[in-house]
Write a protein that holds these residues in place. Sequence first.
Motif, PDB file in Angstrom:
ATOM      1  N   SER A 337       0.840  -1.202   0.000  1.00 51.36           N
ATOM      2  CA  SER A 337       0.000   0.000   0.000  1.00 51.36           C
ATOM      3  C   SER A 337       0.874   1.251   0.000  1.00 51.36           C
ATOM      4  CB  SER A 337      -0.909   0.031   1.243  1.00 51.36           C
ATOM      5  OG  SER A 337      -1.703  -1.124   1.305  1.00 51.36           O
ATOM      6  N   PHE A 338       1.964   1.173   0.752  1.00 47.31           N
ATOM      7  CA  PHE A 338       2.894   2.305   0.827  1.00 47.31           C
ATOM      8  C   PHE A 338       3.478   2.623  -0.549  1.00 47.31           C
ATOM      9  CE2 PHE A 338       7.408   3.618   1.652  1.00 47.31           C
ATOM     10  CZ  PHE A 338       7.132   4.885   2.142  1.00 47.31           C
ATOM     11  N   VAL A 339       3.879   1.586  -1.272  1.00 46.71           N
ATOM     12  CA  VAL A 339       4.432   1.807  -2.618  1.00 46.71           C
ATOM     13  C   VAL A 339       3.394   2.492  -3.508  1.00 46.71           C
ATOM     14  CG1 VAL A 339       5.405   0.728  -4.682  1.00 46.71           C
ATOM     15  CG2 VAL A 339       5.964  -0.184  -2.428  1.00 46.71           C
ATOM     16  N   THR A 341       0.900   4.343  -2.559  1.00 44.47           N
ATOM     17  CA  THR A 341       0.695   5.713  -2.101  1.00 44.47           C
ATOM     18  C   THR A 341       1.811   6.620  -2.605  1.00 44.47           C
ATOM     19  OG1 THR A 341      -0.360   4.861  -0.110  1.00 44.47           O
ATOM     20  CG2 THR A 341       0.350   7.155  -0.061  1.00 44.47           C
ATOM     21  N   VAL A 342       3.048   6.181  -2.451  1.00 48.52           N
ATOM     22  CA  VAL A 342       4.165   7.009  -2.913  1.00 48.52           C
ATOM     23  C   VAL A 342       4.064   7.194  -4.433  1.00 48.52           C
ATOM     24  CG1 VAL A 342       6.679   7.168  -3.140  1.00 48.52           C
ATOM     25  CG2 VAL A 342       5.678   6.349  -1.004  1.00 48.52           C
ATOM     26  N   LYS A 345       1.607   9.766  -5.345  1.00 46.80           N
ATOM     27  CA  LYS A 345       1.988  11.136  -4.992  1.00 46.80           C
ATOM     28  C   LYS A 345       3.038  11.709  -5.925  1.00 46.80           C
ATOM     29  CE  LYS A 345       0.398  11.019  -0.356  1.00 46.80           C
ATOM     30  NZ  LYS A 345       0.510  11.480   1.010  1.00 46.80           N
TER      31      LYS A 345
ATOM     32  N   TYR B   5       5.323  13.164   0.985  1.00 47.54           N
ATOM     33  CA  TYR B   5       5.768  11.788   1.253  1.00 47.54           C
ATOM     34  C   TYR B   5       5.840  11.495   2.728  1.00 47.54           C
ATOM     35  CZ  TYR B   5       6.565  12.767  -3.453  1.00 47.54           C
ATOM     36  OH  TYR B   5       6.360  13.171  -4.717  1.00 47.54           O
ATOM     37  N   ALA B   8       2.884   9.635   3.606  1.00 46.82           N
ATOM     38  CA  ALA B   8       2.925   8.229   3.196  1.00 46.82           C
ATOM     39  C   ALA B   8       3.626   7.391   4.260  1.00 46.82           C
ATOM     40  CB  ALA B   8       3.623   8.093   1.841  1.00 46.82           C
ATOM     41  N   LEU B  12       1.880   4.560   6.533  1.00 51.40           N
ATOM     42  CA  LEU B  12       2.408   3.190   6.581  1.00 51.40           C
ATOM     43  C   LEU B  12       2.477   2.689   8.021  1.00 51.40           C
ATOM     44  CD1 LEU B  12       3.942   0.660   5.609  1.00 51.40           C
ATOM     45  CD2 LEU B  12       6.042   2.031   5.630  1.00 51.40           C
ATOM     46  N   PHE B 338      13.053  -0.189   0.300  1.00 53.41           N
ATOM     47  CA  PHE B 338      12.393   1.005  -0.240  1.00 53.41           C
ATOM     48  C   PHE B 338      11.943   1.936   0.898  1.00 53.41           C
ATOM     49  CE2 PHE B 338       8.242   2.852  -1.688  1.00 53.41           C
ATOM     50  CZ  PHE B 338       8.758   3.757  -2.602  1.00 53.41           C
TER      51      PHE B 338
END
Lengths: 347, 347
Positions: A337-339, A341-342, A345, B5, B8, B12, B338
């Motif tokens: 989910s984080f990937v 989201t980034v 953005k 970010y 984000a 997370l 990441f």
Amino acid sequence: MEDPYEDALAELMINYHELNGSIIDELTEEPSPLEFMRYVARNTPFVVRGAALDWEATKTWTVDYLKTILGDDPVNIAVTPAGNADAPTPYTHSDGTTSLVFAKPHEEEQPFSVFLDYLINQEKQQQQQDTPSEVRYAQTQNDNLRHEYSLLYPQVPRTIPWARVALGAHDADAVNLWIGGTRSVTALHRDNYENVYVQIQGQKHFVLLPPACAAAVNEVELRPGRYRRRGRERGGNGDGMEKRNEEELKLELELELEDGPSVPFAIWDPDKPDVNATKYSHLARPMRVTLNPGDMLYLPCMWYHKVSQSSSPEGVCIAVNYWYDMEFSGALYPLTSFVRTVASKIK
Amino acid sequence: MEDPYEDALAELMINYHELNGSIIDELTEEPSPLEFMRYVARNTPFVVRGAALDWEATKTWTVDYLKTILGDDPVNIAVTPAGNADAPTPYTHSDGTTSLVFAKPHEEEQPFSVFLDYLINQEKQQQQQDTPSEVRYAQTQNDNLRHEYSLLYPQVPRTIPWARVALGAHDADAVNLWIGGTRSVTALHRDNYENVYVQIQGQKHFVLLPPACAAAVNEVELRPGRYRRRGRERGGNGDGMEKRNEEELKLELELELEDGPSVPFAIWDPDKPDVNATKYSHLARPMRVTLNPGDMLYLPCMWYHKVSQSSSPEGVCIAVNYWYDMEFSGALYPLTSFVRTVASKIK
Ligand SMILES: O=C(O)CCC(=O)C(=O)O
Ligand SMILES: O=C(O)CCC(=O)C(=O)O
């Protein structure tokens, strides 16, 4: 201003592909629950060639047999002008501007035998370069093999034992039957399920991308739309099961905007890499695998997949898949989910 | 400029904790390989209380027994002024300014019995609020139980069967013995290993943070340093095994900068949450677990852990741990890298 987070997303994709390659693992036999769980842990697909060759379904599901079993039973069919059910599709607004919408298919019930005849005919026309007016696909993906098509369910295993045991599931969340033809393409998307996909007749061609490639797929918010038969509503002819004449079935399909929340959806197509690309798309190394009858694919949760098909000599493409609940606790779901989201953005 | 970010990373951490909580799972018995693999897949720790109560080690490793077995065998000991081996430590430069360096311990060989007596005495002084001059800890973590301490290895299982089978490993990559006391604290750090940690005598207190909380731990590049006994080098007295008089052992420890690449290291301490915090530190929900003799902890790869200890009534804290190779292919390693990359760019 050069954005430093761009590099992080690029680095992720390069890193992922370096560590994983993009050739699918081929197993010589079905895995044990533990062996399967290692793949789940890695969120990595594999294919087992011929694993379902001895299934009743693989041996018996000819067109004649299916018609004998299901006859005129009503089935729900997805109808689209070009095989694009649940796909990003250009929509022309009243002011003449065009935008992509998430186009859901027109759905209608029809006798199974009518559907199957249409499908086979659709395939023949296709071979003669004579494009038929519309494309039909039985793709309800709502556990249809245990409901609409329950007469066929005894001819496949109730569940995939190694998947059920590994995932600690009582049963599959859904068992789906897919009956379609060459013109239907399932657009690149992801599901929150562990998926065991089994080819019965014809071929399916999968293009796969891991969640680490989220920045490549150009996920955007699309307005929902749905195909309708033009004029249908006006007739007040709402009951899909009554006998319709061919004229009526040929009523043209029209894409209409729907109310409701927008749908986050990938608009990049790995087969048209220059269209709707992001600056990361060129870093994606899609994994490609074709399933022949009896082949079994483990498609891990959250992997992007695009699926196209080739028909059997009889003119059909048939598959069965088992969806098992994925694990939302743990690290993988929040990290992917984080990937996303980034990635969203950065754009 | 508000950086999008940031959100984000915060999202997370919030997301992770919502899905996972921060209370460690307690199993009533050791898992099967498959059950263990489910935890590996989730990258989620658990503890099994009393799982090693019937180990020979747990039953026999008294101070007397250990002295009988190991006697004056030479062992490598980490020596620090305050129990801070491999820890971020302030260093005062010649110009009077101070910066954090990654302080490695002074290492010296000494007869096992001398080390153990010192440790027990260190513990007594500690109880009498009489701070001893230096802190010793047997913590080589280089597979020492199969080498330096191989006489003790037969008293623990060669491997942890469910871990070995699940991970498809031939053997553990390292089996380590840890002998220390109350004053030693292992600073928050992460390892690229699947870790099964077993308490034998005394208690260990773990503070755990998942890789999703990388933005909380304030990882920075630290110059490496090492403690040296002041004046040691000048004496040309390099052989640690010769008998030294107490005067010599009390030579003061001095932190010296070392050449070599900088070490990326967490400088936030969950027990001093306001010091060296990032703007994300307050979102971390550290998981805490104390191991009593016989307790077994699965510490998943890449989890940050800080470890402190309490001594047994005899004045020692003894543990054994098994490191198994982690899986670098798959999604988890690139995804956690990441998160670290993004976290480092935000700062
Ligand atoms: O077979 C298809 O057309 C699509 C399959 C699919 O998307 C799935 O199994 O999740
Ligand atoms: O026991 C300790 O002091 C540290 C243990 C540790 O860091 C490990 O097992 O990785």
